[in-house]
Design an enzyme around this catalytic site. Structure first.
Site, PDB file in Angstrom:
ATOM      1  N   SER A  90     -57.499-121.504-117.820  1.00 58.33           N
ATOM      2  CA  SER A  90     -58.098-121.560-119.154  1.00 58.33           C
ATOM      3  C   SER A  90     -57.559-122.785-119.901  1.00 58.33           C
ATOM      4  CB  SER A  90     -57.832-120.245-119.893  1.00 58.33           C
ATOM      5  OG  SER A  90     -58.644-120.124-121.032  1.00 58.33           O
ATOM      6  N   GLU A 126     -67.153-115.085-115.978  1.00 55.11           N
ATOM      7  CA  GLU A 126     -66.082-115.340-116.948  1.00 55.11           C
ATOM      8  C   GLU A 126     -66.306-114.649-118.291  1.00 55.11           C
ATOM      9  OE1 GLU A 126     -63.320-117.273-116.683  1.00 55.11           O
ATOM     10  OE2 GLU A 126     -63.637-118.466-114.870  1.00 55.11           O
ATOM     11  N   HIS A 178     -62.892-113.411-117.263  1.00 55.10           N
ATOM     12  CA  HIS A 178     -61.879-114.432-117.527  1.00 55.10           C
ATOM     13  C   HIS A 178     -60.480-113.863-117.336  1.00 55.10           C
ATOM     14  CE1 HIS A 178     -60.724-118.281-119.122  1.00 55.10           C
ATOM     15  NE2 HIS A 178     -60.017-117.754-120.100  1.00 55.10           N
TER      16      HIS A 178
END
Length: 490
Positions: A188, A317, A408
């Site tokens: 990320s 995600e 995610h």
């Protein structure tokens, strides 16, 4: 290999004592730079001062100033806060018989406003077990790390990362690591950091391979956007938008102001106020300042870096975001159409493409697929497309948790082989399959140790992609009928 490492190691600043667990050693909270407060506040990092005697490195070090996550994310993404000023610190995991082993340096995620190196899911023991010396770093977040006021100082969080990499270069041999075999990795915001470091001149030569997990090369801000954020922060704090004024604000008060800004941008952004930030939703990110980051990241990557890169995403995600916010089941066809139009895609063609392999998908699930592509998958593909042939491997993590699907950060504990972390059950369920961790972790070990994750490098002809679940399979241009909709975008 003989036994070369004990629980007491001499580094540049002094001696540290860690803790031995079987054949493994851990050294926690070692400062790689001076405390970023007082005269050092909102300034580039400087070396940590030396210490006398033996420093205890058996407990995690202080975390940087930060506020809590937005409430909806807190159950899924555990956060740790540890008081103290020496927050620019790192952890090292190694083996007692380590000798010139490859090194992994991990940069945590958290939207450049959250996270730390003290999360249990980032424990590097499994990497050390398998012959990789592992370093996990803190770096300044929010305004402390990414404030831009138009002066000569910018991208302090990135400069912190570079300072940590220099510390690794100068000290990792004492822990049995090879400073000429360093892989930098992140997820990320950590992945955006990795790609940024590939474009930063001062980072050249400090690492030799990279892993970008759920990132891309798009999260940087032009100076005027960064100044918009600084002016809004100053308005909230009742100060002038100048570095000295921000440096006079209590760090925790500044962190809370940053939280106010990011909450607005991520929950109810006004395009008239925020411009492109209303769409990207990342007010704290590296600024293309012309010095630390001379130009947009993707432009720099196009010229080649000589660094091998493993880059990819999870399969869905955005599902994590939509589940956490509670809106996945509330989104309707109107919201789906608005999402497609907002990204500048043709509505009818996009609906046909995304429904082709999702015949029973709800409107919310289609929104998740489209947002996932816009925010994560397509930017990662753009990185792979841009880099020199033979230098980049693309993957997609396929396993789906019972709570967040292939959302995610679902993949992090599988890469680290830290499924035993009880704080992750909301994200990965109560019985995550060890076989997936065995597969994912082995991919990382293979890439770190020999520069090959196990499938063909990416090119724009075959577009070979590794698909990661219980086993590794490959596909050429998976979901290519969706990818082509984004040509010329992102």
């Amino acid at each position: 290999m003989g036994s070369t490492v004990t629980d007491t190691v001499i580094v540049r600043e002094g001696t540290v004592r860690g803790q031995q667990r079987g054949d493994l050693l851990e050294f926690l909270g070692i400062p790689y730079a001076a405390a970023p407060f007082g005269a050092n506040r909102l300034r580039p990092p400087i070396p940590a001062p030396p210490w006398q005697g033996v420093r205890d490195a058996r407990q995690y070090g202080a975390t940087v100033p930060k506020a809590d996550y937005i409430a909806m994310y807190m159950p899924y993404y555990p956060e740790v806060t540890i008081a103290g000023t020496e927050c620019l610190n790192l952890n090292v995991h190694t083996r007692v018989d380590a000798d010139h082993l490859p090194v992994l340096v991990w940069i945590h995620g958290g939207a450049f406003t959250n996270g730390s190196n003290s999360l249990a899911e980032y424990d590097g023991s499994a990497f050390a077990r398998d012959g990789v010396v592992t370093v996990v770093i803190n770096y300044r977040l929010g305004a402390e790390g990414f404030l831009y006021t138009g002066d000569e100082v910018a991208n302090l969080g990135i400069l912190d990362q570079i300072a940590a990499l220099r510390w690794v270069r100068d000290n990792i041999a004492a822990f049995g690591g090879d400073p000429d075999r360093v892989t930098v990795a992140g997820q990320s915001a950590g992945a955006w950091s990795v790609n940024t470091l590939l474009a930063v001149p001062d980072a050249e030569g400090l690492f030799h391979q990279a892993i970008s997990q759920s990132g891309g090369a798009h999260h940087h801000l032009p100076p005027e956007q960064s100044l918009t954020v600084a002016r809004e922060l100053a308005r909230l704090l009742g100060i002038e938008p100048e570095r000295e004024a921000f440096a006079a604000v209590d760090p925790q008060v500044l962190a809370q102001a940053c939280r106010t800004v990011i909450t607005e941008i991520q929950t109810a952004p006004d395009p008239a106020k925020w411009g492109a930030l209303a769409l990207t939703q990342q007010p704290f990110a590296p600024t293309v300042d012309g010095t630390v980051l001379p130009r947009p990241t993707l432009e720099a990557l196009a010229e080649g870096t000589g660094v091998r890169l493993l880059v990819g995403t999870t399969a869905d995600e955005a599902r994590a975001i939509l589940v956490a916010s509670g809106v996945l089941t509330l989104l309707d066809e109107t919201a789906l159409t608005a999402t497609i139009e907002g990204y500048g895609l043709p509505v009818a063609e996009t609906l046909t493409a995304y429904r082709r392999d999702r015949q029973d998908a709800t409107a919310g699930e289609l929104v998740s697929a489209i947002v996932s592509d816009w925010y994560f998958r397509i930017p990662s593909i753009r990185v792979a497309e841009t880099r020199e042939p033979g230098s980049t491997w693309l993957y997609r993590f396929e396993w789906a948790s019972p709570t967040l699907g292939s959302g995610h950060a679902v993949d992090i504990p599988f890469a680290f082989d830290t499924l035993g972390d009880q704080g992750l059950s909301a994200r990965i369920g109560d019985a995550p399959p060890q076989v997936v961790a065995d597969t994912n972790h082995r991919i990382w070990i293979d890439f770190i140790t020999r520069g090959d994750p196990g499938w063909a490098a990416y090119d724009t002809t075959a577009r070979t992609t590794g698909l990661i679940s219980e086993t590794i399979t490959t596909a050429d241009d998976p979901a290519g009928h969706e990818r082509i909709l984004w040509e010329g975008k992102r």
